[in-house]
Design a protein around this motif. Structure first.
Motif, PDB file in Angstrom:
ATOM      1  N   LEU A 163      75.028  24.134   7.399  1.00 30.89           N
ATOM      2  CA  LEU A 163      76.118  23.218   7.138  1.00 30.89           C
ATOM      3  C   LEU A 163      75.953  21.887   7.821  1.00 30.89           C
ATOM      4  O   LEU A 163      75.832  21.013   7.078  1.00 30.89           O
ATOM      5  N   TYR A 164      75.351  21.940   9.191  1.00 34.09           N
ATOM      6  CA  TYR A 164      75.347  20.736  10.041  1.00 34.09           C
ATOM      7  C   TYR A 164      73.939  19.859   9.239  1.00 34.09           C
ATOM      8  O   TYR A 164      73.935  18.762   9.408  1.00 34.09           O
ATOM      9  N   GLU A 165      73.070  20.859   8.816  1.00 36.58           N
ATOM     10  CA  GLU A 165      71.786  20.136   8.366  1.00 36.58           C
ATOM     11  C   GLU A 165      72.299  19.569   6.957  1.00 36.58           C
ATOM     12  O   GLU A 165      71.501  18.477   6.809  1.00 36.58           O
ATOM     13  N   ASP A 166      72.879  20.019   6.156  1.00 38.14           N
ATOM     14  CA  ASP A 166      73.178  19.497   4.725  1.00 38.14           C
ATOM     15  C   ASP A 166      74.346  18.563   4.619  1.00 38.14           C
ATOM     16  O   ASP A 166      74.570  18.012   3.424  1.00 38.14           O
ATOM     17  N   VAL A 167      75.273  18.715   5.394  1.00 39.15           N
ATOM     18  CA  VAL A 167      76.564  17.796   5.316  1.00 39.15           C
ATOM     19  C   VAL A 167      76.924  16.932   6.330  1.00 39.15           C
ATOM     20  O   VAL A 167      76.659  17.406   7.444  1.00 39.15           O
ATOM     21  N   ASP A 168      77.330  15.915   6.084  1.00 39.20           N
ATOM     22  CA  ASP A 168      77.806  14.934   7.176  1.00 39.20           C
ATOM     23  C   ASP A 168      79.135  15.406   7.705  1.00 39.20           C
ATOM     24  O   ASP A 168      80.293  14.769   7.271  1.00 39.20           O
ATOM     25  N   VAL A 169      79.184  16.283   8.654  1.00 38.76           N
ATOM     26  CA  VAL A 169      80.529  16.839   8.808  1.00 38.76           C
ATOM     27  C   VAL A 169      81.347  16.053   9.907  1.00 38.76           C
ATOM     28  O   VAL A 169      80.670  15.419  10.943  1.00 38.76           O
ATOM     29  N   GLU A 170      82.473  15.602   9.489  1.00 36.76           N
ATOM     30  CA  GLU A 170      83.055  14.535  10.250  1.00 36.76           C
ATOM     31  C   GLU A 170      83.476  15.224  11.769  1.00 36.76           C
ATOM     32  O   GLU A 170      84.062  16.254  12.037  1.00 36.76           O
ATOM     33  N   ALA A 276      69.094  28.640   2.212  1.00 37.07           N
ATOM     34  CA  ALA A 276      70.362  27.688   2.563  1.00 37.07           C
ATOM     35  C   ALA A 276      70.298  26.783   1.234  1.00 37.07           C
ATOM     36  O   ALA A 276      71.461  26.077   1.140  1.00 37.07           O
ATOM     37  N   ALA A 277      69.081  26.207   0.928  1.00 40.58           N
ATOM     38  CA  ALA A 277      69.306  25.106  -0.278  1.00 40.58           C
ATOM     39  C   ALA A 277      69.926  25.686  -1.729  1.00 40.58           C
ATOM     40  O   ALA A 277      70.273  24.764  -2.340  1.00 40.58           O
ATOM     41  N   ASP A 278      70.405  26.960  -1.630  1.00 40.32           N
ATOM     42  CA  ASP A 278      71.033  27.301  -2.584  1.00 40.32           C
ATOM     43  C   ASP A 278      72.497  27.204  -2.752  1.00 40.32           C
ATOM     44  O   ASP A 278      73.395  27.738  -3.444  1.00 40.32           O
ATOM     45  N   ILE A 279      73.089  26.886  -1.375  1.00 41.18           N
ATOM     46  CA  ILE A 279      74.409  26.777  -1.090  1.00 41.18           C
ATOM     47  C   ILE A 279      75.120  25.634  -1.684  1.00 41.18           C
ATOM     48  O   ILE A 279      74.435  24.374  -1.803  1.00 41.18           O
ATOM     49  N   THR A 280      76.218  25.794  -2.373  1.00 41.36           N
ATOM     50  CA  THR A 280      77.082  24.479  -2.825  1.00 41.36           C
ATOM     51  C   THR A 280      77.922  24.172  -1.717  1.00 41.36           C
ATOM     52  O   THR A 280      79.079  24.792  -1.618  1.00 41.36           O
ATOM     53  N   TRP A 281      77.674  23.086  -1.290  1.00 40.55           N
ATOM     54  CA  TRP A 281      78.787  22.502  -0.260  1.00 40.55           C
ATOM     55  C   TRP A 281      79.711  21.938  -0.772  1.00 40.55           C
ATOM     56  O   TRP A 281      80.767  21.361  -0.163  1.00 40.55           O
TER      57      TRP A 281
END
Length: 281
Positions: A163-170, A276-281
């Protein structure tokens, strides 16, 4: 006092999971009415607080139904687990906790539900207490020794990292809920029903939008033998309705929109996540 020395439990103040940690109140799940009497109560409540996490224990299964924890990615500490050992929580009846009698002499690992590394944040003393709290058996379930090293590139063990790698977590803040799925056909080993499935939900703010994503890890127990040889683990991304149906838990309504996902095939026809690339965030 050395950092890994346990203090008397009655002297420790624990705030547990913080519902408004993300700026939006996200309460832990509630139990459906027909399983509410199965909850182990602490001071009259089913929510049992620890440092940075809370959980609800099942009387009949002797494991947590759910664990809820907060992650502050900006305040993480590196703390050793050296000197720590697993123990039953003395605040709870021992008969409702599974201890070392299940794990000795086999391939079963004592698997943390709330990931130890996720809890080690805040003031040093606070992070050290979270480290110790994570080793109570109430936060532990039986997991195979290769639980996080499946052919899916160990995706289950690194969902939070992905999650931290792929999303700009607020604010680098995340709420996590997780637990086993209790099924009536779970196999009995040493008098204990071994969960064959686990679930996890990650809740976070992405560009001001509250989002939640759910995952299911399933093990094929048909080949369980005396040596506990199991088939491969498979990880699926699932919907909120699928999660609630499997767990008999009800999540707060604030997550209904946050859990919105593109249309997916029914779970039995869905492909497992390969990476992890298959995850839909």
């Amino acid at each position: 006092m050395p950092p890994n020395t346990l203090e008397p439990q009655e002297s420790i103040q624990r705030s547990g999971y913080v519902a408004d940690f993300l700026g939006t109140c996200v309460l832990p799940p509630s139990l459906e009415p027909d399983i509410q009497s199965d909850a182990v109560l602490w001071e009259g409540k089913e929510f049992i607080p620890y440092t940075h996490f809370s959980l609800s224990m099942s009387k009949s299964r002797h494991f947590a139904r759910w664990v809820a924890w907060n992650i502050d990615g900006d305040g993480m500490k590196l703390i050793s687990r050296a000197g720590l050992s697993f123990s039953k929580d003395p605040r709870l009846p021992a008969e409702f906790q599974v201890g070392n009698e299940l794990y000795s002499g086999n391939r079963l690992d004592r698997g943390h539900l709330a990931r130890r590394a996720d809890l080690l944040w805040g003031e040093l003393s606070e992070a050290q207490q979270a480290n110790r709290d994570s080793f109570f058996y109430s936060n532990i379930t039986p997991q195979m020794d290769e639980f996080n090293q499946s052919s899916q590139n160990g995706i289950w063990g690194r969902l939070e990292d992905a999650l931290y790698e792929d999303v700009d977590v607020e604010n680098l803040r995340v709420n996590v809920f997780a637990g086993p799925v209790f099924r009536t056909d779970d196999r009995i080993y040493r008098g204990v029903a071994l969960p064959s499935e686990y679930w996890k939900m990650l809740v976070f703010q992405d560009q001001g939008v509250l989002k939640a994503r759910m995952f299911l890890l399933t093990q094929d127990l048909d080949q369980l033998r005396a040596i506990l040889a199991l088939d491969e683990f498979r990880v699926y991304q699932i919907t909120l309705s699928e999660l609630q149906e499997r767990t008999q838990l009800r999540f707060p309504s604030v997550l209904n929109l946050a859990c919105a996902m593109p249309a997916m095939r029914v779970l039995g026809e869905r492909e497992p996540l390969e990476s992890a690339a298959d995850i839909t965030w």
